[in-house]
Design a protein around this motif. Structure first.
Motif, PDB file in Angstrom:
ATOM      1  N   SER A 153      -0.345  -2.341  -7.022  1.00 48.32           N
ATOM      2  CA  SER A 153      -1.498  -3.000  -6.833  1.00 48.32           C
ATOM      3  C   SER A 153      -1.830  -4.498  -7.015  1.00 48.32           C
ATOM      4  CB  SER A 153      -2.597  -2.405  -7.617  1.00 48.32           C
ATOM      5  OG  SER A 153      -2.116  -2.100  -8.876  1.00 48.32           O
TER       6      SER A 153
ATOM      7  N   GLY B 223       0.860  -1.029  -0.010  1.00 45.43           N
ATOM      8  CA  GLY B 223      -0.173   0.110  -0.017  1.00 45.43           C
ATOM      9  C   GLY B 223       1.060   1.196  -0.173  1.00 45.43           C
TER      10      GLY B 223
ATOM     11  N   GLU C 265      -3.427  -7.238  -4.730  1.00 44.09           N
ATOM     12  CA  GLU C 265      -4.485  -8.068  -5.081  1.00 44.09           C
ATOM     13  C   GLU C 265      -4.585  -9.351  -4.409  1.00 44.09           C
ATOM     14  OE1 GLU C 265      -6.420  -5.588  -8.727  1.00 44.09           O
ATOM     15  OE2 GLU C 265      -5.340  -7.447  -8.984  1.00 44.09           O
ATOM     16  N   VAL C 266      -3.565 -10.006  -4.347  1.00 46.52           N
ATOM     17  CA  VAL C 266      -3.153 -11.527  -4.084  1.00 46.52           C
ATOM     18  C   VAL C 266      -3.619 -11.769  -2.608  1.00 46.52           C
ATOM     19  CG1 VAL C 266      -1.467 -13.362  -3.803  1.00 46.52           C
ATOM     20  CG2 VAL C 266      -1.296 -11.942  -5.976  1.00 46.52           C
TER      21      VAL C 266
ATOM     22  N   LEU D 159       3.105   1.517 -10.485  1.00 46.42           N
ATOM     23  CA  LEU D 159       1.693   1.477  -9.616  1.00 46.42           C
ATOM     24  C   LEU D 159       0.898   0.314 -10.135  1.00 46.42           C
ATOM     25  CD1 LEU D 159      -0.638   3.613  -8.846  1.00 46.42           C
ATOM     26  CD2 LEU D 159      -1.259   3.241 -11.217  1.00 46.42           C
ATOM     27  N   THR D 160       0.964  -0.371 -11.311  1.00 46.66           N
ATOM     28  CA  THR D 160       0.439  -1.595 -11.737  1.00 46.66           C
ATOM     29  C   THR D 160       0.969  -2.582 -10.617  1.00 46.66           C
ATOM     30  OG1 THR D 160       0.419  -0.854 -13.946  1.00 46.66           O
ATOM     31  CG2 THR D 160      -0.268  -3.128 -13.546  1.00 46.66           C
TER      32      THR D 160
ATOM     33  N   GLN E  74       2.349   1.553  -3.417  1.00 53.88           N
ATOM     34  CA  GLN E  74       1.362   2.473  -4.439  1.00 53.88           C
ATOM     35  C   GLN E  74       0.922   3.776  -4.078  1.00 53.88           C
ATOM     36  OE1 GLN E  74      -2.310   0.634  -4.011  1.00 53.88           O
ATOM     37  NE2 GLN E  74      -3.323   1.096  -6.213  1.00 53.88           N
ATOM     38  N   ASN E  75       0.902   4.221  -2.710  1.00 51.53           N
ATOM     39  CA  ASN E  75       0.926   5.396  -2.463  1.00 51.53           C
ATOM     40  C   ASN E  75       1.734   6.502  -2.743  1.00 51.53           C
ATOM     41  OD1 ASN E  75      -0.277   7.657  -1.199  1.00 51.53           O
ATOM     42  ND2 ASN E  75       0.394   7.167   0.883  1.00 51.53           N
TER      43      ASN E  75
ATOM     44  N   VAL F 212       1.478   6.835  -6.684  1.00 52.16           N
ATOM     45  CA  VAL F 212       0.360   7.917  -6.978  1.00 52.16           C
ATOM     46  C   VAL F 212       0.783   9.144  -6.768  1.00 52.16           C
ATOM     47  CG1 VAL F 212      -2.248   8.532  -6.511  1.00 52.16           C
ATOM     48  CG2 VAL F 212      -1.500   6.148  -6.693  1.00 52.16           C
ATOM     49  N   VAL F 213       1.424   9.559  -5.935  1.00 53.84           N
ATOM     50  CA  VAL F 213       1.780  10.923  -5.390  1.00 53.84           C
ATOM     51  C   VAL F 213       2.855  11.155  -6.420  1.00 53.84           C
ATOM     52  CG1 VAL F 213       3.206  12.193  -3.671  1.00 53.84           C
ATOM     53  CG2 VAL F 213       1.222  10.892  -3.084  1.00 53.84           C
TER      54      VAL F 213
END
Lengths: 204, 259
Positions: free
Chosen positions: A37, A3, A41-42, A33-34, A6-7, A10-11
């Motif tokens: 995430s 997480g 998901e796993v 990013l891909t 990803q954060n 994104v930023v």
């Protein structure tokens, strides 16, 4: 941890687009990013991962909407037309067949009527011929019978005449015989006396 | 690796092929939503293309005497048309393209899911929920448009004494509102459970084959997997049918709310 990555990504991307940096940089960040995430998901249960809802809904709306439009405007309309054309064709063919059948029926009826008429006529002719024939035969027979009767009458009258003639001769023969007898016995008698004697006997 | 291959829910993972970025929110994680082209989107597109190509190409000749493909297209058409007509009446035929699209989309998506390594679009609750809510909204909006407020008669069954009506009406309302829930969960649950069970039996075969002499026993789960595959094909078609039939039944409520 994922997480956090990803954060960061994104930023970072937000900063990149803000700065208008090079494309190469941007794609690397997108990739990061891909991955981030993807790793996320796993862990969870994929159908409950709300981060995928947005894109799923969007693509579903696009594809289902497109499907609806294609079905309603093209595919179903076309199949409906095909079925309708076929239905019309079948109905017109059936009507045509019905019309033909009626004509056949009429033809058969006319034929049978004519046949019956002809039979009637033939019967009449036969009857007529038969009655004609018998009438002719009757007439002819009557003719022949009349002829025969006439001939028979003639013959009878001839016989009568001959008989009467013969009887007349018998009288004279008897008178002659009587005269001969008398003369043989020894008397004399005239023809006239002999004849009246015979006449007397006959009238007896 | 082997652990991951046998894990039965791995098949439902959404894989992003490329992303269009985040929309909405304030830029922090969890806010807004991301739009990406995923395996789910790919199979939605494939479903759309397969149906369209099949129906359009097979009827291209517009044959008076249909060929094999055209006959199949016509049979699907008549099947759904009869379903709509018998459940929702002649007036329901205005929703025929909608029901047909639903039926074909779910059917083809389910069948795509039966191909190994293919993604099952309908195994995600958000997809089935979208379709169910769409049906629900169509029913509610058309029901009010057509009948006005007398659409609410739907909740008041005729011939019920007044002292029971206060009990029946809430039950009817609850059952009406829970329709999209059952409508979506039925399809989703069937597809999800079927695929998980198939994966579990398949995984057992693989695990047993790696167990030396005991590998002979693998024939048992293998037989189950074969039988379940047949069953899953049935379920795939049946669930598409059930979804479409229920849609017709709900639409019938919108058209004839007085029962």
């Amino acid at each position: 941890m994922a997480g956090e990555a990803q954060n960061e990504a994104v930023v970072d991307e937000g900063a990149v687009t803000h700065d208008g940096a090079t494309d190469a940089h941007a794609t690397t960040d997108t990739h990061a990013l891909t991955e981030a995430s993807g790793g996320h998901e796993v862990v969870g249960f994929p159908p409950f991962d709300a981060s995928t809802f947005g894109s799923q809904l969007l693509w579903l709306a696009i594809t289902f909407g497109a499907l609806y439009v294609i079905m309603a405007r093209v595919a179903l309309r076309r199949i409906g037309e095909i079925l309708e054309v076929r239905q019309d064709r079948i109905e017109s063919d059936l009507a045509e067949a019905d019309r033909m059948r009626q004509r056949t029926d009429q033809a058969i009826e006319a034929y049978e009527k004519e046949l019956a008429e002809a039979r009637q006529k033939a019967h009449g002719i036969a009857e007529q011929t038969r009655s004609d024939n018998s009438a002719a035969a009757d007439a002819r027979r009557a003719e022949v019978e009349a002829e025969l009767a006439k001939q028979m009458g003639a013959a009878e009258s001839r016989i009568q005449a001959t008989k009467a003639d013969a009887l007349k001769n018998v009288d004279s023969i008897a008178a002659e015989t009587a005269a001969a007898l008398v003369s043989q016995i020894g008397g004399t008698v005239t023809d006239k006396q002999a004849q009246s004697a015979v006449q007397k006997v006959l009238e007896g | 690796m082997s652990e991951k291959a046998i894990e039965p829910i791995h098949q439902f993972n959404i894989v992003k092929y490329f992303t269009f970025g985040n929309f909405g929110g304030n830029g922090t994680e969890g806010s807004g939503f991301e739009i990406a082209f995923t395996n789910s989107a790919l199979f939605m597109l494939l479903t759309l293309l397969t149906i369209s190509a099949f129906l359009i190409l097979s009827t291209r000749g517009r044959g008076l005497v249909p060929g094999r493909m055209q006959l199949m297209a016509e049979m699907v058409y008549e099947f759904v048309a009869n379903m709509v007509r018998s459940s929702a009446g002649t007036e329901g035929m205005r929703f025929f393209p909608f029901v047909f699209s639903l039926f074909m989309f779910i059917l083809v998506a389910n069948f795509f899911g039966m191909v190994p390594y293919f993604f099952t679009v309908t195994s995600h609750i958000i997809v089935t929920a979208f379709l169910a809510v769409l049906v629900f909204l169509v029913v509610v909006i058309y029901g009010f448009m057509r009948n006005g407020l007398s659409f609410l008669k739907l909740f008041v069954p005729p011939g019920i004494p007044w002292f029971i009506i206060w009990l029946v009406v809430p039950i009817e309302i609850i059952s009406f509102l829970s329709r999209p829930l059952s409508h979506s969960l039925r399809l989703w649950g069937n597809m999800l459970a079927g695929h998980i069970v198939l994966k579990v039996f398949g995984g057992m075969v693989v695990a047993l084959l790696g167990a030396g002499a005991w590998g002979v026993v693998a024939i048992l789960p293998f037989g189950m997997a074969v039988a379940l595959t047949g069953l899953e094909f049935l379920v795939a078609a049946l669930q598409a049918f059930v979804f479409a039939v229920l849609t017709c039944v709900y639409l019938n409520d919108a058209i004839h709310p007085g029962h």
